[in-house]
Write a protein that holds these residues in place. Sequence first.
Motif, PDB file in Angstrom:
ATOM      1  N   ALA A  10       0.822  -1.218   0.000  1.00 43.17           N
ATOM      2  CA  ALA A  10       0.000   0.000   0.000  1.00 43.17           C
ATOM      3  C   ALA A  10       0.856   1.269   0.000  1.00 43.17           C
ATOM      4  CB  ALA A  10      -0.918  -0.002   1.228  1.00 43.17           C
TER       5      ALA A  10
ATOM      6  N   THR B 197      -0.807   0.297  14.928  1.00 41.17           N
ATOM      7  CA  THR B 197      -2.049   1.056  14.754  1.00 41.17           C
ATOM      8  C   THR B 197      -2.123   2.079  15.881  1.00 41.17           C
ATOM      9  OG1 THR B 197      -3.080  -0.885  13.801  1.00 41.17           O
ATOM     10  CG2 THR B 197      -4.556   0.847  14.519  1.00 41.17           C
TER      11      THR B 197
ATOM     12  N   GLU C 270      -2.742   3.560   6.222  1.00 37.37           N
ATOM     13  CA  GLU C 270      -4.170   3.922   6.202  1.00 37.37           C
ATOM     14  C   GLU C 270      -4.409   5.012   7.222  1.00 37.37           C
ATOM     15  OE1 GLU C 270      -6.210  -0.063   6.041  1.00 37.37           O
ATOM     16  OE2 GLU C 270      -7.873   1.261   6.568  1.00 37.37           O
TER      17      GLU C 270
ATOM     18  N   PRO D 148      -2.270   8.146   3.301  1.00 34.32           N
ATOM     19  CA  PRO D 148      -1.693   6.878   2.866  1.00 34.32           C
ATOM     20  C   PRO D 148      -0.574   7.050   1.845  1.00 34.32           C
ATOM     21  CG  PRO D 148      -4.070   6.715   2.944  1.00 34.32           C
ATOM     22  CD  PRO D 148      -3.741   8.146   3.206  1.00 34.32           C
TER      23      PRO D 148
ATOM     24  N   SER E 199      -2.895   3.503  10.498  1.00 35.84           N
ATOM     25  CA  SER E 199      -2.095   2.284  10.426  1.00 35.84           C
ATOM     26  C   SER E 199      -0.728   2.666   9.863  1.00 35.84           C
ATOM     27  CB  SER E 199      -2.827   1.286   9.525  1.00 35.84           C
ATOM     28  OG  SER E 199      -1.943   0.313   9.075  1.00 35.84           O
TER      29      SER E 199
END
Length: 266
Positions: A143, A166, A188, A203, A229
């Motif tokens: 990601a 997190t 995220e 992100p 995250s």
Amino acid sequence: MLVGTPDRSLYCAVWLLKPLRDSTFFPVLGRVLAKEARNLIGVTTLFGVVLFGVALAGYVIERGIQPEKFGSIPQAIWWAVVTLSTTGYGDAIPQSFAGRVLSGAVMMSGIGIFALWAGILATGFYQEVRRGDFVRNWQLVAAVPLFQKLGPAVLVEIVRALRPRTVPAGAVVCRIGEPGDQMFFVVEGRVSVATPNPVELGPGAFFGEMALITGEPRMATVSAATVVSLLSLHSADFQMLCGSSPEIAEIIRNTALERRGTAPMA
Ligand code: CMP
């Protein structure tokens, strides 16, 4: 207890077992047992051979002295199990010198065999957990566009080095003036950088690189604007990343230079 009255302690025991139903422990245990089956069977066979061999030796040595304790092979096997497992109930104790020497040797081999079992299981669990972490990190790393510039070998190293984390909304990830030994990649959510004109990073963005490049304290406080995250990278692994990928090193350095112009000094 009356016949037909439900046994409360039984309900209680079943209730206590409930969390186990959702636990990931048993699937992991299943995979470890399946993967290590050959080694476990090998050690179990060794255990069986040693058990039978020492039971036979105990029977030969002690049957004349203590026929009531060592008079049959099953009795000698019981003694061998109790001794090999180092349980030592003491219900059957060799009386002869040779029998006692044998007992000592059996106890020591018992410790060795159980250590082998424990070692195989511990290694299996460690590898299983590492494999799970690797797969999860791999998905997270995918990601972050920056990492798509990496070749497969470096990518594997980075996936191993990155630690997922997190952070709840509002929590501080790094504070201005503190020393920094890691940088972060946003997978995220969003973080807020407390510069004179606060900046939000989403992100794919990274932060905390300045302290690693300059060795100076953090230049701004960064906190989670939403639940976020993150992947964190320690300074030694950051050096490794820069060494393996000059392209990424340049992007990170240029971004740090741009930001330095707008960040307040610590
Ligand atoms: P570092 O100084 O290690 O820790 C705080 C981080 O905030 C810093 O690294 C940068 O990654 C980030 N930062 C500082 N100033 C800016 C800015 N103007 N824009 C975006 N990020 C910044």
